[in-house]
Enzyme design. Structure first.
Site, mmCIF file in Angstrom:
data_model
loop_
_atom_site.group_PDB
_atom_site.id
_atom_site.type_symbol
_atom_site.label_atom_id
_atom_site.label_comp_id
_atom_site.label_asym_id
_atom_site.label_seq_id
_atom_site.Cartn_x
_atom_site.Cartn_y
_atom_site.Cartn_z
ATOM 1 N N HIS A 131 -4.490 13.147 8.622
ATOM 2 C CA HIS A 131 -4.744 11.510 9.567
ATOM 3 C C HIS A 131 -6.353 11.695 9.217
ATOM 4 O O HIS A 131 -7.672 10.958 9.245
ATOM 5 C CB HIS A 131 -4.629 11.181 9.698
ATOM 6 C CG HIS A 131 -5.119 10.260 10.818
ATOM 7 N ND1 HIS A 131 -4.189 8.985 10.747
ATOM 8 C CD2 HIS A 131 -5.656 10.628 11.969
ATOM 9 C CE1 HIS A 131 -4.737 7.741 11.508
ATOM 10 N NE2 HIS A 131 -5.619 8.782 12.790
ATOM 11 N N GLU A 132 -6.928 12.885 10.301
ATOM 12 C CA GLU A 132 -8.330 13.155 10.925
ATOM 13 C C GLU A 132 -9.297 13.881 9.491
ATOM 14 O O GLU A 132 -10.442 12.928 8.997
ATOM 15 C CB GLU A 132 -8.378 14.254 11.560
ATOM 16 C CG GLU A 132 -7.804 14.007 12.954
ATOM 17 C CD GLU A 132 -7.854 12.345 13.944
ATOM 18 O OE1 GLU A 132 -9.430 12.007 13.778
ATOM 19 O OE2 GLU A 132 -7.034 12.191 14.319
ATOM 20 N N HIS A 135 -9.637 10.053 7.891
ATOM 21 C CA HIS A 135 -11.445 9.321 8.547
ATOM 22 C C HIS A 135 -12.466 9.541 8.639
ATOM 23 O O HIS A 135 -13.570 9.270 8.695
ATOM 24 C CB HIS A 135 -11.202 9.394 10.195
ATOM 25 C CG HIS A 135 -10.068 8.200 10.894
ATOM 26 N ND1 HIS A 135 -10.614 6.485 10.630
ATOM 27 C CD2 HIS A 135 -9.281 8.639 11.898
ATOM 28 C CE1 HIS A 135 -9.075 7.015 11.051
ATOM 29 N NE2 HIS A 135 -8.373 7.410 11.669
ATOM 30 N N GLU A 199 -6.733 2.672 11.180
ATOM 31 C CA GLU A 199 -6.276 3.937 11.560
ATOM 32 C C GLU A 199 -4.697 4.015 10.359
ATOM 33 O O GLU A 199 -4.251 4.656 10.155
ATOM 34 C CB GLU A 199 -5.626 3.678 12.552
ATOM 35 C CG GLU A 199 -6.554 3.461 13.986
ATOM 36 C CD GLU A 199 -6.849 4.962 14.282
ATOM 37 O OE1 GLU A 199 -5.702 6.248 14.144
ATOM 38 O OE2 GLU A 199 -8.200 5.561 14.204
#
Length: 270
Positions: A131-132, A135, A199
């Site tokens: 997930h990071e 980003h 997100e």
């Protein structure tokens, strides 16, 4: 992202034209407006990155610990699969299980709390890391800094326009302050809506990277069920974290994160 960038540029362009017209035009004025705006956003980006890392006391993650070496290997593999350079890995004592990313492609940093490493199973932790990394790959942090920078520029310009369009008395000063804050708030609402949408995108990209959404969904459940009253994360770093608390309707509107239960529901549909 092209649509988002166009809308943000639209906010900026309208204000730039106002300021440009007030000074009677000219290429020098236009160049100063552009250069000043770029400098403002650039300084905000650099300071924001430094402040977020410093606020949690982030330190470089060593590889001599077997558990941490495993984190490094996971990030190396995921970074390779996602087509980005391995970001700098850091660890921090945040009081709660959480993680966040700052920077951009080629200069990214992922910060993981030691509490998160202890709490999650390996596949769940990989979901958070993916997930990071999403980003960073999607340049979400850069886009949010640009968005907040434009909101600040638009607010300041609105104050300037109101102040100099009036009689420059104390009433105009108060009015300019009020109008500037309202304008900045309205643009910020749009930026926050972008943040919540990004997100969901990072969740989706993470699910694709690890072969399904269930590990990340389980990670979010564990994180949300933790007592967050012990959190040592300040407001600025909290906006970057994978988990952001939301309670009232107002806090949901002003939140950088969508409701956790909705994220979990979407993740389990992948």
């Amino acid at each position: 992202m092209a649509v988002v960038g166009s809308i943000l540029f639209g906010f900026y362009a309208v204000v730039a034209l106002f300021v440009y017209a007030m000074f009677g035009g000219g290429t020098t004025v236009l160049a100063l407006i552009f250069a000043g705006s770029v400098l403002f956003v650039g300084v905000q980006y650099k300071i924001g990155k430094w402040a977020a890392l410093r606020s949690v006391g982030a330190e470089d993650m060593p590889e001599d610990d077997p558990r941490l070496r495993e984190v490094h290997r996971s990030v190396e593999r995921l970074s390779d699969d996602m087509g980005i350079e391995k970001p700098r890995l850091m660890i921090a004592q945040m009081g709660v299980p959480n993680a966040f990313a700052v920077g951009r492609k080629g200069a990214g940093v992922v910060v993981v709390s030691s509490e998160l490493i202890r709490l999650l199973d390996h596949d769940e932790l990989e979901g958070v890391l993916a997930h990071e990394l999403a980003h960073i790959r999607n340049r979400d942090v850069v886009m949010m800094v640009v968005g907040q920078g434009i909101a600040s520029i638009v607010g300041l310009a609105a104050q300037f326009i109101v102040l100099f369009a009036g009689d420059n008395d104390i009433a105009d000063l108060f009015l300019s302050f009020i109008v500037g804050n309202i304008v900045q708030f309205l643009v910020s609402l749009f930026v926050l809506a972008i943040s919540r949408y990004r997100e969901y995108v990072a969740d989706s990209d993470a699910a694709g990277a690890i072969g399904g959404g269930d590990p990340l969904a389980r990670a979010l459940e564990k994180i949300s069920n933790t007592d967050h009253s012990r959190s040592q994360i300040d407001e600025n770093a909290s906006a970057l974290c994978i988990f952001g608390e939301e309670r009232s309707l107002l806090s949901k509107i002003l939140s950088t994160h969508p409701p956790t239960e909705k994220r979990i529901e979407k993740l389990r549909s992948y």
